[in-house]
Write an enzyme that holds these catalytic residues in place. Structure first.
Site, short mmCIF file in Angstrom:
data_model
loop_
_atom_site.label_atom_id
_atom_site.label_comp_id
_atom_site.label_asym_id
_atom_site.label_seq_id
_atom_site.Cartn_x
_atom_site.Cartn_y
_atom_site.Cartn_z
CD GLU A 176 -3.11 -1.07 2.09
OE1 GLU A 176 -2.92 -0.44 3.14
OE2 GLU A 176 -4.17 -1.67 1.85
CD GLU A 377 -3.90 -6.09 2.45
OE1 GLU A 377 -4.74 -5.39 3.08
OE2 GLU A 377 -2.67 -5.91 2.51
C1 BG6 Z 1 -4.46 -2.93 4.75
C2 BG6 Z 1 -3.12 -3.38 5.25
O1 BG6 Z 1 -4.48 -1.55 4.79
O2 BG6 Z 1 -5.60 -3.23 5.47
C3 BG6 Z 1 -3.17 -4.51 6.26
O3 BG6 Z 1 -2.27 -3.73 4.19
C4 BG6 Z 1 -4.36 -4.31 7.18
O4 BG6 Z 1 -1.95 -4.58 6.92
C5 BG6 Z 1 -5.62 -4.35 6.35
O5 BG6 Z 1 -4.41 -5.22 8.22
C6 BG6 Z 1 -6.90 -4.30 7.15
O6 BG6 Z 1 -6.84 -3.24 8.06
P1 BG6 Z 1 -7.19 -3.44 9.58
O7 BG6 Z 1 -6.87 -2.20 10.23
O8 BG6 Z 1 -8.63 -3.77 9.63
O9 BG6 Z 1 -6.33 -4.58 10.04
#
Ligand code: BG6
Length: 480
Positions: A176, A377
């Site tokens: 990111e 993701e």
């Molecule tokens: C992304 C990141 O922004 O979102 C992850 O690459 C992160 O590291 C994921 O865990 C989800 O965000 P969160 O805060 O719900 O864990």
């Protein structure tokens, strides 16, 4: 209907800092995440100067994959994952970041993890930097403020590229990379780049200099990687939150167009190898001067990526500034001109849920870049409860994942987008990045651990685990 390619990479995504634990084991040095306290949805995480012995740091133990990796990888194998996206913690390989030789014990840990994945026919997909910069580089050099830190990163990349040249094909440089520009959430700049903005500083000047150093670092790593194994597939990794105009008012359309530049700046450079005109104009108008070495143009041009990895969680909607501003209850990831989108629901943590936005994103990125896309993701952070028989019925997570997979299928089958794979975030429950909680669970495997670090760490597959296995076995045909 055509199907997803038989090589489609069904997998799961994780990051070393959020699940590995063993923060001080095997010679590992402290990383930038190791000084981040626990928070909640309402209370932001704090960044401490160094580790305070009286404070709880949830990433220190994560879910203790460091000691349980065989058990966890066996569960991933039984889930029939074809790939696992994870990272190699930079401070496990170079504990301080500026050593000349790597930490052999750290490399041996990843030898064991990667071999175990391959034993289970799981392809490792490696992010080089996912919030794991050695703390020393942040404190002593100001992280990526310093050009010297580019050399440190490239040295780290070269060591792991060489070590795993015959075992890993898919790599990504910075997780990111674009999120650090979000000045409203200073944890992004800290974790992505090891940088804190001082009160008297021109934040944008710092942000663009740091971004430039990271773009150069990414490009140098790509070039070195290709020299080590020309069959490597090296991608970038961006967070893509599409920006919708609130209405058909031409000013709203233009507001969205301009705001979207913050989404495209990094991939424009990483894919095309040069800065886009809109950024050059903006820098000139704002009198932002980037310290640009004479070789940087050549480096950027030579280090372009093979694919685009991206996270997709949500969309946001903007309205032009002169409008009677209808800003109400907006959501996480908002911009200053964001307004509520009345057609979209939110998760318990205020993240917009918008599966059509994934199809839209796939089209946008593919049409702009014509490169294969990897959805590395996507997922739903939610509270899970265990019933009396010990089962977790996470139908809400299944619904979320199903809708997003359907969006991918439409993008592939109807829109002709090339998608390499899908790795839902947090395939096993891990520490939340933004809040430091365990309660915000994404996993298909439950881990018995709470926000305060209590629990047996026992792993239990959820209902979604069995559902996803059918999805994988049918190559995305069976979604019910
Ligand atoms: C992304 C990141 O922004 O979102 C992850 O690459 C992160 O590291 C994921 O865990 C989800 O965000 P969160 O805060 O719900 O864990």
């Amino acid at each position: 209907m055509t199907q997803l390619s038989k090589d489609f990479l069904w997998g799961g995504a994780l990051a070393a800092n959020q699940f590995e634990g063993g923060f001080d084991q095997g010679g590992k040095g402290l990383s930038v995440i190791d000084v981040m306290t626990a928070g909640t949805h309402q209370i932001p995480r704090r960044i401490t100067q160094t580790v305070d012995p009286h404070t709880y740091y949830p990433n220190h133990e994560g879910i203790d994959f460091y000691h349980k990796y065989k058990e966890d990888i066996a569960l991933f194998g039984d889930l029939h994952l074809k790939c696992l996206r994870t990272s190699i913690a930079w401070s496990r390989i170079f504990p301080k970041g500026d050593e000349t030789e790597p930490n052999e014990e750290g490399l041996q840990f990843y030898d064991a993890v990667i071999d175990e994945l391959l034993k289970h026919n799981i392809e490792p997909v490696i992010t080089l930097s996912h919030f794991e910069m050695p703390l020393h580089l942040a404190n002593a050099y100001g992280g990526f403020r310093s050009r010297y830190v580019i050399d440190c990163f490239v040295k780290f990349a070269e060591v792991v590229f060489k070590r795993y040249k015959d075992k890993v094909t898919y790599w990504m440089t910075f997780n990111e990379i674009n999120n650090q520009m979000d000045i409203q959430h200073p944890i992004y700049l800290w974790t992505n780049a090891g940088v804190r903005i001082e009160e008297d500083e021109n934040a944008e000047q710092v942000l663009y200099q740091v971004a430039h150093h990271q773009l150069v670092a990414s490009a140098r790593a790509v070039k070195i990687g290709k020299g080590i194994n020309r069959n490597f597939k090296i991608g970038n990794m961006i967070s893509h939150v599409p920006i919708y105009p609130y209405s058909c008012h031409p000013k709203d359309i233009m507001e969205a167009e301009i705001q979207n530049r913050s989404r495209f700046f990094f991939p424009d450079v990483q894919v095309r190898g040069f800065y886009p005109n809109y950024i050059k104009k903006m820098l000139a108008h704002k009198h932002i001067h980037i310290d640009w070495s004479e070789k940087d143009d050549e480096i950027l041009a030579q280090g372009t990526v093979d694919f685009i990895g991206f996270s997709y969680y949500m969309s946001t909607t903007v309205q032009h500034k002169d409008a009677h501003f209808s800003k109400k209850d907006t959501v996480f990831g908002d911009l200053p001109t964001s307004v509520e989108n009345p057609y979209i629901e939110k998760s318990d943590w205020g993240w917009a849920i918008d599966p059509i936005g994934l199809r839209y994103t796939l089209n946008t990125l593919f049409n702009r870049y014509q490169l294969p896309l990897f959805v590395v993701e996507n997922g739903l952070g939610a509270v899970d409860t265990i019933d009396d028989t010990g089962h977790i019925h996470d139908q809400y997570r299944i619904n979320y994942l199903r809708q997003h997979i359907e969006a991918i299928k439409i993008a592939v089958n109807e829109d002709g987008v090339e998608v390499m794979g899908y790795t839902p975030w947090g395939i096993i429950d891990i520490v939340s990045f933004t809040t430091g909680e365990m309660r915000k669970r994404y996993g298909l495997i439950y881990v018995d651990r709470d926000n305060e670090g209590n629990g047996t760490l026992k792993r239990s597959p959820k209902q979604s685990y069995y559902w996803y296995r059918n999805v994988i076995d049918s190559n995305g045909e069976t979604l019910n």
